[in-house]
Design a protein around this motif. Sequence first.
Motif, PDB file in Angstrom:
ATOM      1  N   GLY A  88       0.623  -1.187  -0.122  1.00  0.00           N
ATOM      2  CA  GLY A  88       0.030   0.122   0.081  1.00  0.00           C
ATOM      3  C   GLY A  88       0.853   1.304   0.031  1.00  0.00           C
ATOM      4  N   GLU A  92       0.380   4.204  -2.728  1.00  0.00           N
ATOM      5  CA  GLU A  92       0.132   5.541  -2.271  1.00  0.00           C
ATOM      6  C   GLU A  92       1.307   6.506  -2.716  1.00  0.00           C
ATOM      7  N   ARG A 104      -7.951   4.524  -9.349  1.00  0.00           N
ATOM      8  CA  ARG A 104      -7.333   3.311  -8.496  1.00  0.00           C
ATOM      9  C   ARG A 104      -6.977   2.093  -9.195  1.00  0.00           C
ATOM     10  N   TYR A 128      -5.738  -5.638  -5.490  1.00  0.00           N
ATOM     11  CA  TYR A 128      -6.549  -4.727  -4.803  1.00  0.00           C
ATOM     12  C   TYR A 128      -6.428  -3.140  -5.308  1.00  0.00           C
ATOM     13  N   ARG A 129      -7.588  -2.521  -5.370  1.00  0.00           N
ATOM     14  CA  ARG A 129      -7.475  -1.205  -5.756  1.00  0.00           C
ATOM     15  C   ARG A 129      -7.242  -0.101  -4.553  1.00  0.00           C
ATOM     16  N   GLN A 130      -7.835  -0.584  -3.426  1.00  0.00           N
ATOM     17  CA  GLN A 130      -7.899  -0.016  -2.074  1.00  0.00           C
ATOM     18  C   GLN A 130      -6.472  -0.097  -1.341  1.00  0.00           C
ATOM     19  N   GLU A 132      -5.921   0.607   1.296  1.00  0.00           N
ATOM     20  CA  GLU A 132      -6.039   0.088   2.844  1.00  0.00           C
ATOM     21  C   GLU A 132      -5.867  -1.551   2.589  1.00  0.00           C
TER      22      GLU A 132
END
Length: 148
Positions: A88, A92, A104, A128-130, A132
């Motif tokens: 992540g 970011e 994203r 994952y796109r998120q 988190e």
Amino acid sequence: MKRKNPFIAIAGLGVIGAFFGALRAQEPAAPERTVWDGVYTEEQAKRGETLYEKQCSACHGDKLAGRESAPPLTGGAFLSNWNGLPLGDLSERIRRTMPQKLTRQQNADILAYLLSFNKFPAGKTELYRQAEMLREIRFVSEKPPARK
């Protein structure tokens, strides 16, 4: 009528808490996911390669080796800079510092391409796109020993 000592009650609660804490410590920890666990698909990496060529290669180079204005996205320095960090964080960094504004999904696809280019294995589910969710995956530069 006798008064109960509050310290005995508190001590009893402490013993119970320690007992349940010891039981929890004996439970096997869920294995930590890493980039070696096949966290993206080949199709996603192919989409990411196309996006990379259009959006990123002018600065980072065709072979991800970097140029004067941008660092490499492959090789020893890149791998050691990100080793041990959550995926992540890398996602970011791309989102916040790249001049192109990506969705994203585009960000995840480019990240999948970076993993593919750096020889991390593909899997059966897309990255994952998120951010988190990506924080639950560790970027580990060297393949860990096989789990039992």
